[in-house]
Scaffold this motif. Sequence first.
Motif, PDB file in Angstrom:
ATOM      1  N   ALA A   1       0.851  -1.190   0.000  1.00 26.45           N
ATOM      2  CA  ALA A   1       0.000   0.000   0.000  1.00 26.45           C
ATOM      3  C   ALA A   1       0.884   1.237   0.000  1.00 26.45           C
ATOM      4  O   ALA A   1       1.992   1.220   0.550  1.00 26.45           O
ATOM      5  N   LEU A   2       0.382   2.277  -0.611  1.00 28.84           N
ATOM      6  CA  LEU A   2       1.082   3.550  -0.703  1.00 28.84           C
ATOM      7  C   LEU A   2       0.084   4.667  -0.444  1.00 28.84           C
ATOM      8  O   LEU A   2      -1.021   4.654  -1.009  1.00 28.84           O
ATOM      9  N   VAL A   3       0.444   5.608   0.416  1.00 24.02           N
ATOM     10  CA  VAL A   3      -0.359   6.807   0.630  1.00 24.02           C
ATOM     11  C   VAL A   3       0.586   7.998   0.622  1.00 24.02           C
ATOM     12  O   VAL A   3       1.537   8.045   1.402  1.00 24.02           O
ATOM     13  N   ILE A   4       0.330   8.917  -0.290  1.00 21.58           N
ATOM     14  CA  ILE A   4       1.054  10.187  -0.332  1.00 21.58           C
ATOM     15  C   ILE A   4       0.011  11.282  -0.157  1.00 21.58           C
ATOM     16  O   ILE A   4      -1.005  11.282  -0.864  1.00 21.58           O
ATOM     17  N   HIS A   5       0.244  12.181   0.785  1.00 18.79           N
ATOM     18  CA  HIS A   5      -0.686  13.305   0.989  1.00 18.79           C
ATOM     19  C   HIS A   5       0.129  14.572   1.128  1.00 18.79           C
ATOM     20  O   HIS A   5       1.101  14.614   1.872  1.00 18.79           O
ATOM     21  N   ARG A   6      -0.273  15.581   0.391  1.00 17.21           N
ATOM     22  CA  ARG A   6       0.454  16.846   0.423  1.00 17.21           C
ATOM     23  C   ARG A   6      -0.128  17.785   1.474  1.00 17.21           C
ATOM     24  O   ARG A   6      -1.277  17.659   1.869  1.00 17.21           O
ATOM     25  N   HIS A   7       0.699  18.732   1.896  1.00 16.55           N
ATOM     26  CA  HIS A   7       0.254  19.803   2.785  1.00 16.55           C
ATOM     27  C   HIS A   7       0.829  21.110   2.256  1.00 16.55           C
ATOM     28  O   HIS A   7       1.631  21.110   1.320  1.00 16.55           O
ATOM     29  N   GLY A   8       0.388  22.211   2.841  1.00 16.69           N
ATOM     30  CA  GLY A   8       0.794  23.525   2.356  1.00 16.69           C
ATOM     31  C   GLY A   8      -0.295  24.100   1.468  1.00 16.69           C
ATOM     32  O   GLY A   8      -1.438  23.638   1.481  1.00 16.69           O
ATOM     33  N   ARG A   9       0.068  25.100   0.710  1.00 13.84           N
ATOM     34  CA  ARG A   9      -0.898  25.775  -0.164  1.00 13.84           C
ATOM     35  C   ARG A   9      -0.868  25.138  -1.547  1.00 13.84           C
ATOM     36  O   ARG A   9       0.181  25.073  -2.187  1.00 13.84           O
ATOM     37  N   LEU A  10      -2.038  24.663  -1.995  1.00 17.69           N
ATOM     38  CA  LEU A  10      -2.167  23.978  -3.282  1.00 17.69           C
ATOM     39  C   LEU A  10      -3.207  24.696  -4.136  1.00 17.69           C
ATOM     40  O   LEU A  10      -4.332  24.954  -3.680  1.00 17.69           O
ATOM     41  N   ALA A  11      -2.853  24.987  -5.365  1.00 23.29           N
ATOM     42  CA  ALA A  11      -3.759  25.666  -6.290  1.00 23.29           C
ATOM     43  C   ALA A  11      -4.794  24.685  -6.843  1.00 23.29           C
ATOM     44  O   ALA A  11      -4.576  23.460  -6.857  1.00 23.29           O
ATOM     45  N   VAL A  12      -5.885  25.232  -7.315  1.00 30.37           N
ATOM     46  CA  VAL A  12      -6.904  24.424  -7.982  1.00 30.37           C
ATOM     47  C   VAL A  12      -6.247  23.671  -9.137  1.00 30.37           C
ATOM     48  O   VAL A  12      -5.461  24.239  -9.893  1.00 30.37           O
ATOM     49  N   GLY A  13      -6.546  22.381  -9.229  1.00 28.67           N
ATOM     50  CA  GLY A  13      -5.985  21.545 -10.276  1.00 28.67           C
ATOM     51  C   GLY A  13      -4.735  20.787  -9.882  1.00 28.67           C
ATOM     52  O   GLY A  13      -4.311  19.869 -10.586  1.00 28.67           O
ATOM     53  N   GLU A  14      -4.121  21.137  -8.749  1.00 25.97           N
ATOM     54  CA  GLU A  14      -2.908  20.435  -8.313  1.00 25.97           C
ATOM     55  C   GLU A  14      -3.260  19.108  -7.637  1.00 25.97           C
ATOM     56  O   GLU A  14      -4.238  19.032  -6.884  1.00 25.97           O
ATOM     57  N   PRO A  15      -2.445  18.069  -7.859  1.00 32.02           N
ATOM     58  CA  PRO A  15      -2.639  16.810  -7.128  1.00 32.02           C
ATOM     59  C   PRO A  15      -2.412  17.033  -5.634  1.00 32.02           C
ATOM     60  O   PRO A  15      -1.454  17.685  -5.240  1.00 32.02           O
ATOM     61  N   ILE A  16      -3.321  16.488  -4.827  1.00 29.30           N
ATOM     62  CA  ILE A  16      -3.246  16.649  -3.379  1.00 29.30           C
ATOM     63  C   ILE A  16      -2.886  15.341  -2.681  1.00 29.30           C
ATOM     64  O   ILE A  16      -2.273  15.346  -1.622  1.00 29.30           O
ATOM     65  N   MET A  17      -3.258  14.214  -3.280  1.00 33.08           N
ATOM     66  CA  MET A  17      -2.970  12.929  -2.641  1.00 33.08           C
ATOM     67  C   MET A  17      -2.977  11.805  -3.659  1.00 33.08           C
ATOM     68  O   MET A  17      -3.523  11.941  -4.744  1.00 33.08           O
ATOM     69  N   MET A  18      -2.335  10.706  -3.247  1.00 33.73           N
ATOM     70  CA  MET A  18      -2.316   9.491  -4.066  1.00 33.73           C
ATOM     71  C   MET A  18      -2.438   8.289  -3.145  1.00 33.73           C
ATOM     72  O   MET A  18      -1.827   8.251  -2.077  1.00 33.73           O
ATOM     73  N   VAL A  19      -3.240   7.336  -3.565  1.00 33.67           N
ATOM     74  CA  VAL A  19      -3.380   6.056  -2.880  1.00 33.67           C
ATOM     75  C   VAL A  19      -3.128   4.961  -3.910  1.00 33.67           C
ATOM     76  O   VAL A  19      -3.623   5.042  -5.038  1.00 33.67           O
ATOM     77  N   ALA A  20      -2.362   3.957  -3.527  1.00 31.76           N
ATOM     78  CA  ALA A  20      -2.175   2.784  -4.369  1.00 31.76           C
ATOM     79  C   ALA A  20      -2.274   1.552  -3.484  1.00 31.76           C
ATOM     80  O   ALA A  20      -1.788   1.548  -2.348  1.00 31.76           O
ATOM     81  N   THR A  21      -2.927   0.528  -4.002  1.00 30.31           N
ATOM     82  CA  THR A  21      -3.045  -0.740  -3.283  1.00 30.31           C
ATOM     83  C   THR A  21      -2.715  -1.880  -4.242  1.00 30.31           C
ATOM     84  O   THR A  21      -3.003  -1.808  -5.433  1.00 30.31           O
ATOM     85  N   ALA A  22      -2.122  -2.910  -3.693  1.00 32.51           N
ATOM     86  CA  ALA A  22      -1.779  -4.102  -4.475  1.00 32.51           C
ATOM     87  C   ALA A  22      -2.294  -5.323  -3.728  1.00 32.51           C
ATOM     88  O   ALA A  22      -2.061  -5.462  -2.527  1.00 32.51           O
TER      89      ALA A  22
END
Length: 146
Positions: A75-96
Amino acid sequence: MKISVQSAPFDFAAETASFGQGRDDVGAVVTFTGVVRDDSGDLEALELEHYPGMTEAAIGKITEQAMARWQLADALVIHRHGRLAVGEPIMMVATAARHRVAAFEAAEFLMDYLKSRAPFWKKEHMRSGTAWVAAKEADEDALNRW
């Protein structure tokens, strides 16, 4: 299992390419990327705050639960923080997993958790001002199905 809470953008293609590599016990890989969206037509950016250490631990704990419940290989979880503009990726989840149902369900479970319970505080920066984002009943309902 990989958990990352970061301000920097992530490379979806690179993360996806390396996820689950070299495993012969995986029959399904599910990936999801969340993007900052503007529901109101007024949003310029979304700002996320968190407590380093606490956030990663909370996400790690729920990811371990998902791995056990759906017998995930990874499993993979990436989550961003800080200021993100509209259209920017904020998170990713992957499962196997060995089978697609388990991979899809685990990914949905993790996404529902991240949306409603992960310890982030979100502030909307709109043309008309700023406002903290309140919890949404629909997000709680989605998590409660698990």
